[in-house]
Structures are given as C-alpha cells and as structure tokens.
Design an enzyme around this catalytic site. Structure first.
Site: not given
Length: 249
Positions: A9, A11-12, A101-104, A126, A177
């Site tokens: 989402n 970076h490539t 998802g393809a990443d998974r 992300t 903070t």
C-alpha cells in the site's frame, strides 16, 4: 533472471533474482510510477532488459494494469500475479482463499518452504498481519492497524494531538505528548501481538512453531525482539519466487 514486484500500500519492492536466494533490490513509493512507460524508464536505470518472467505480488489491484501493460509492451510476456488458488502445496483452510492478500500468501509460502509445516508469521506493513500455518494448512490470521495508521488516527481524530514520527523508546512512560504517543502506539501493538501469538500457540498447539517477523515497519521494533523470534526481511520475496517455481513446473 526473474523480475519480482512486491506491491504494498505504501512502498513497492522490486527485485531481480536468478535462484530465489539472492536479490538485487530497489524500493519505490507505490504510487510514484503511474504508467508502464515510467516503470520501463525506472527499471532501465538499474537492470538490463533480459527478464525471463515478471511475477507480481500486489495488494493494490487498481494499479495491476501497469505491470500487465509493461510485461506485454516491453517484454512480450504476460505478468504472473500471485494468488492462493494457484498454489497447491498448501491447504488454504479459510472460507474464501481467493480473498487472501497476495502479501499474506507469499509470507505463508516462504514460511512453509523455509521454516517447516508449522509457523506463525507477523508482517509489519501499512497494516500488520499475523498468519497461522499448522501442518501445512493455512488456518487463517489476524489483521490489525499498523504503526502509522494508529498515529494518523490519533492525529486526525483529535484536536490537539500532534502527528509524530515513531522511534523506539527505552522507557514505558513518556514525559511529553510526543513520547506518550510513540510509547503508546508501539507498546499497544507489541502487546497485542504477543497476546495474540500466545493464544494461537495454545489454541492450535503451536508452542514450538517458529515465529517470523517481516515487513518494512518491523525495523521499528527490531530491538524489542525476543531471542526466539526470527527476523526475515526477504521472506516475501522468496515467497514470490517459490510461487513462480510451483506454477512454472
């Protein structure tokens, strides 16, 4: 040589490999390349145009056409896209494997090939994903907001809280903070992951399964890693290569 794309989402990662063991890696912002011609110009700066195939793991389907057009126009090939339903060495024991998802998918494939039939994979992108592999069956997983998503939620959802840059802290209580937010976000995510992993180990009898951390955002928490956790930044790239190996046979 194989040309691999791991499209996230944010970076490539682009990698050239011959054997799936060593990678010539470049990284770009995912939305910085808008056309197949821009992609060609970018690649030409670093690589010779001698690619055997192009394999894409993408979680951003609305830009997949760029890789399709690039492969057809400049390589006279069809881009190969990662999907669970095309990989038969793992049983995808979920309701709708095509939605994984393809990443998974590539994380699970690489974990199975490199670490055994039982594994727990945590990918810090992300969004943060946790994958469960039991006896070479993908049993499902967990998705939680990533570090920057949590920071942005605090910033956008409140009137006064600032948007901070995350960095490790050596204390559990902040004095301002900004440090309050940094400590809160990192510790909340790590605590949630630890709790989830312990439940997975118990519920699925995976007490001795390797735990693998990967993903670009994992660098934020590397110094917090327990000794028994494996840190493997190239897990996804090897998974893309193994996917190609499987379907090319």
């Amino acid at each position: 040589m194989l040309l691999l794309f791991d499209v996230g989402n944010t970076h490539t990662t682009i990698a050239l490999t011959k054997d799936g063991k060593s990678f010539d890696i470049k990284r770009v912002s995912t939305h910085s390349i808008q056309t197949e011609d821009e992609l060609y110009v970018f690649l030409k700066m670093f690589y010779r145009n001698d690619f055997k195939d192009i394999v894409v793991s993408s979680v951003v389907p609305n830009i997949n056409y760029i890789f399709e057009f690039f492969a057809e126009k400049y390589l006279n090939k069809k881009a190969i896209f990662v999907s669970a339903k095309e990989y038969n060495e793992i049983i995808w024991n979920v309701n709708t494997p095509e939605e994984i998802g393809a990443d998974r998918v590539v994380d699970v494939i690489a974990a199975s090939r490199d670490y055994g039939k039982d594994a727990i994979v945590v990918d810090f992108g992300t969004a943060i994903t946790i994958e469960v592999l039991k006896e070479n069956r993908y049993e499902g997983g967990v998705i939680i907001p990533g570090f920057n998503m949590m920071v942005n939620a605090l910033f956008k959802g409140t009137a006064k809280l600032p948007k901070v840059e995350l960095k490790p802290s050596d204390t559990f209580v902040g004095k301002d903070t900004g440090s309050n937010i940094r400590i809160g976000v990192i510790n909340t995510i790590l605590g949630g992951i630890d709790y989830t992993i312990e439940r997975i180990k118990s519920d699925y009898d995976l007490k001795s399964a390797p735990i693998i951390y990967t993903g670009g955002q994992s660098k934020l928490i590397r110094e917090y890693l327990k000794k028994d956790i494996i840190y493997d930044l190239e897990l996804g790239l090897r998974g893309i290569y193994y996917f190609y190996e499987n379907i090319a046979c």
